[in-house]
Design a protein around this motif. Structure first.
Motif, PDB file in Angstrom:
ATOM      1  N   ARG A  87       1.316   6.793  -4.262  1.00 43.26           N
ATOM      2  CA  ARG A  87      -0.105   7.083  -4.120  1.00 43.26           C
ATOM      3  C   ARG A  87      -0.579   7.775  -5.397  1.00 43.26           C
ATOM      4  O   ARG A  87      -0.092   8.858  -5.731  1.00 43.26           O
ATOM      5  CB  ARG A  87      -0.305   7.980  -2.889  1.00 43.26           C
TER       6      ARG A  87
ATOM      7  N   ASP B 140      -2.907   2.885  -3.652  1.00 40.72           N
ATOM      8  CA  ASP B 140      -1.535   2.672  -3.168  1.00 40.72           C
ATOM      9  C   ASP B 140      -0.886   1.587  -4.019  1.00 40.72           C
ATOM     10  O   ASP B 140      -1.398   0.472  -4.115  1.00 40.72           O
ATOM     11  CB  ASP B 140      -1.534   2.219  -1.702  1.00 40.72           C
TER      12      ASP B 140
ATOM     13  N   ARG C  54       5.911   8.118  -1.933  1.00 42.64           N
ATOM     14  CA  ARG C  54       5.977   8.281  -0.470  1.00 42.64           C
ATOM     15  C   ARG C  54       7.143   7.452   0.052  1.00 42.64           C
ATOM     16  O   ARG C  54       7.261   6.267  -0.257  1.00 42.64           O
ATOM     17  CB  ARG C  54       4.671   7.801   0.186  1.00 42.64           C
TER      18      ARG C  54
ATOM     19  N   GLU D 284      -3.616  -1.287  -1.834  1.00 40.27           N
ATOM     20  CA  GLU D 284      -4.977  -1.040  -1.346  1.00 40.27           C
ATOM     21  C   GLU D 284      -5.545   0.137  -2.116  1.00 40.27           C
ATOM     22  O   GLU D 284      -4.814   0.868  -2.791  1.00 40.27           O
ATOM     23  CB  GLU D 284      -5.019  -0.761   0.162  1.00 40.27           C
TER      24      GLU D 284
ATOM     25  N   ASN E  14       3.321   5.331   4.872  1.00 39.89           N
ATOM     26  CA  ASN E  14       2.184   6.248   5.054  1.00 39.89           C
ATOM     27  C   ASN E  14       2.631   7.628   5.526  1.00 39.89           C
ATOM     28  O   ASN E  14       3.470   7.746   6.424  1.00 39.89           O
ATOM     29  CB  ASN E  14       1.211   5.687   6.108  1.00 39.89           C
TER      30      ASN E  14
ATOM     31  N   ASN F 148      -8.086   3.488  -1.512  1.00 39.97           N
ATOM     32  CA  ASN F 148      -8.738   4.300  -0.485  1.00 39.97           C
ATOM     33  C   ASN F 148      -9.820   5.169  -1.119  1.00 39.97           C
ATOM     34  O   ASN F 148      -9.511   6.072  -1.900  1.00 39.97           O
ATOM     35  CB  ASN F 148      -7.704   5.215   0.186  1.00 39.97           C
TER      36      ASN F 148
HETATM   37 MG    MG Z   1      -2.492   2.729   2.493  1.00 40.20          MG
END
Ligand code: MG
Ligand code: ADP
Length: 291
Positions: A189, A247, A203, A259, A212, A261
């Motif tokens: 991230r 990500d 992560r 993705e 996640n 965010n």
């Molecule tokens: Mg994500």
């Protein structure tokens, strides 16, 4: 100038409330005031043929929600919004995000936009399942286009599982995607503020293919190399985001954007990396407003 920090009306988890509290704290430390409110009071209405706002007195809004009606109204009302309304709406939909990033020099996993079904009683077509498995093989990723915390992401290991997940998502926005095996259970991230990557966090899941934090993953600091920075910053720029969490998957030939965010939660990120994300965001907001 006073700002309004709006959060989703139904958020109660600490992870969701933390960013609002921290952004207010850092805005105040920089000399700006802000109210934190839950988005439960109808800030806008269409009334008497016109758009009516109940947000008098606020010079800007930090919108930590995704509700596109309020976003559109904020845009129409001309209030400066962080992130920008159109950027939030695009990021909220993973497939629209991939379309916006396509052709912008941002590597992404190969993805097929899902085809919507309006007849719940109809089965997903054999041709559709065959096209997905011929292109991606197994296992294959299926995602709901609107989802977070890993909840709408599935891994199908064979035809039976693919058919069953496809049935589940066929009536809502979804996509099919190549599974990046090198990244199983881990990803990175990266947080980008005002076009600059301020840091990154690795992560790792506790066994699941998804990493996640909201699904039990653990974070640790991760160095921002040249390629990671370039990809994350390019993605943020292409989407016109003031603040985001990108990500990134470990692809066989380098980073792949999974993705983006808008207004990502950053409590775990600040705790693990020691980076003051809220300060960077507050400073960017005030600098943008000063023009
Ligand atoms: Mg994500
Ligand atoms: N194509 C993929 N290959 C491998 N792992 C993936 C892939 N897509 C998603 N994942 C894993 O699932 C997690 C959640 O997916 P993501 O698209 O970020 O949805 P969410 O919005 O729920 O976080 C990712 O952080 C990653 O660990």
């Amino acid at each position: 100038m006073k700002g309004l920090i709006l959060t989703n009306a139904y958020y109660d988890a600490e992870a969701a409330l933390y960013p609002a509290r921290r952004i207010r704290e850092e805005l105040e430390a920089l000399g700006a005031a802000a109210d934190v409110r839950r988005n439960d009071f109808f800030p806008f209405a269409v009334e008497g043929g016109a758009l009516r706002s109940s947000l008098e007195g606020y010079g800007f809004c930090v919108y930590l929600d995704k509700d596109k009606y309020v976003l559109r109204a904020l845009g129409l009302a001309g209030v400066p919004v962080f992130d920008k309304p159109e950027a939030i709406v695009t990021c909220d939909d993973k497939m629209l995000t991939f379309f916006a990033l396509a052709g912008q020099g941002v590597p992404m996993p190969d993805t097929l936009p899902g085809l919507l079904c309006y007849t719940p009683s109809a089965s997903v077509r054999e041709e559709t399942l065959r096209a997905v498995e011929e292109r991606f093989g197994y296992p294959v990723i299926v995602k709901e286009s609107y989802g977070s915390l890993g909840k709408g992401v599935y891994l199908a290991e064979n035809r039976a599982q693919l058919a069953s997940v496809a049935e589940k998502v066929k009536c809502s926005a979804h996509l099919y995607q190549r599974f990046i095996a090198e990244s199983r259970g881990r990803d990175v991230r990266a947080i980008v503020v005002g076009g600059r990557c301020v840091g990154a966090m690795l992560r790792r899941s506790g066994g699941d293919f998804r990493s996640n934090i909201g699904a039990g993953g653990r974070g640790e600091p991760y160095p921002v190399g040249e390629e990671l920075r370039a990809v994350a910053e390019r993605a943020a720029r292409a989407l016109d985001l003031d603040f985001c969490g990108v990500d990134l998957l470990f692809g066989p030939e380098g980073w792949l954007v999974c993705e983006v965010n808008s207004n990502a939660f950053f409590g775990e990120f600040e705790r693990v990396t020691g980076i003051n994300v809220a300060r960077a965001y507050a400073a960017h907001i005030l600098q943008t407003l000063r023009g």
